[in-house]
Write a protein that holds these residues in place. Structure first.
Motif, PDB file in Angstrom:
ATOM      1  N   SER A  71     126.570  78.962  34.775  1.00 44.11           N
ATOM      2  CA  SER A  71     126.546  77.845  35.720  1.00 44.11           C
ATOM      3  C   SER A  71     127.963  77.413  36.086  1.00 44.11           C
ATOM      4  N   VAL A  74     129.367  79.878  38.539  1.00 44.17           N
ATOM      5  CA  VAL A  74     128.789  79.693  39.869  1.00 44.17           C
ATOM      6  C   VAL A  74     129.448  78.505  40.553  1.00 44.17           C
ATOM      7  N   GLU A  75     129.629  77.402  39.831  1.00 48.91           N
ATOM      8  CA  GLU A  75     130.278  76.221  40.412  1.00 48.91           C
ATOM      9  C   GLU A  75     131.709  76.541  40.833  1.00 48.91           C
ATOM     10  N   GLU A  76     132.434  77.268  39.996  1.00 50.95           N
ATOM     11  CA  GLU A  76     133.815  77.627  40.319  1.00 50.95           C
ATOM     12  C   GLU A  76     133.868  78.510  41.569  1.00 50.95           C
ATOM     13  N   THR A  77     132.979  79.490  41.639  1.00 52.79           N
ATOM     14  CA  THR A  77     132.922  80.366  42.813  1.00 52.79           C
ATOM     15  C   THR A  77     132.574  79.569  44.057  1.00 52.79           C
ATOM     16  N   ASP A  78     131.646  78.647  43.929  1.00 54.37           N
ATOM     17  CA  ASP A  78     131.250  77.807  45.060  1.00 54.37           C
ATOM     18  C   ASP A  78     132.432  76.962  45.546  1.00 54.37           C
ATOM     19  N   ARG A  79     133.185  76.376  44.614  1.00 55.46           N
ATOM     20  CA  ARG A  79     134.361  75.564  44.998  1.00 55.46           C
ATOM     21  C   ARG A  79     135.396  76.416  45.732  1.00 55.46           C
ATOM     22  N   LYS A  80     135.636  77.620  45.241  1.00 52.81           N
ATOM     23  CA  LYS A  80     136.606  78.513  45.885  1.00 52.81           C
ATOM     24  C   LYS A  80     136.153  78.883  47.284  1.00 52.81           C
ATOM     25  N   CYS A  81     134.874  79.178  47.442  1.00 53.44           N
ATOM     26  CA  CYS A  81     134.348  79.535  48.755  1.00 53.44           C
ATOM     27  C   CYS A  81     134.454  78.362  49.724  1.00 53.44           C
ATOM     28  N   ARG A  82     134.145  77.180  49.253  1.00 50.95           N
ATOM     29  CA  ARG A  82     134.224  75.987  50.117  1.00 50.95           C
ATOM     30  C   ARG A  82     135.670  75.694  50.504  1.00 50.95           C
ATOM     31  N   GLN A  85     136.777  77.809  53.453  1.00 48.29           N
ATOM     32  CA  GLN A  85     136.130  77.589  54.738  1.00 48.29           C
ATOM     33  C   GLN A  85     136.887  76.511  55.522  1.00 48.29           C
TER      34      GLN A  85
END
Length: 86
Positions: A71, A74-82, A85
């Motif tokens: 988890s 996933v949160e770290e990857t989500d932050r990097k992707c955001r 953008q």
């Protein structure tokens, strides 16, 4: 569950021929995500029950730690992707 061997005893204490190794794993989509093992005396029903309870509890605890690590990734990857953008 399998019979304990003298080699197993190197991991816990002196070898006793009445002991068995009890192991448990939680598998998700073919991947072990939680695992545990312990030793119990097969001639002692109470010891066997306690060992089984312990293996199940430890395997589930290991699963929870694995889920927490995943988890966090996933949160770290989500932050990097955001952050990438516009």
């Amino acid at each position: 569950m399998r019979r304990a061997t003298p080699e197993d005893a190197l991991n816990y204490h002196d070898y006793d021929p009445d002991e068995v190794v009890m192991a448990g794993a939680v598998t998700l989509e073919g991947t072990d995500v939680g695992a545990a093992w312990t030793v119990a005396n097969e001639r002692d029903a109470h010891d066997m029950r306690e060992a089984l309870e312990g293996v199940l509890r430890e395997a589930v605890d290991d699963l929870r730690r694995t889920v927490a690590r995943l988890s966090a990734r996933v949160e770290e990857t989500d932050r990097k992707c955001r952050a990438q953008q516009p």
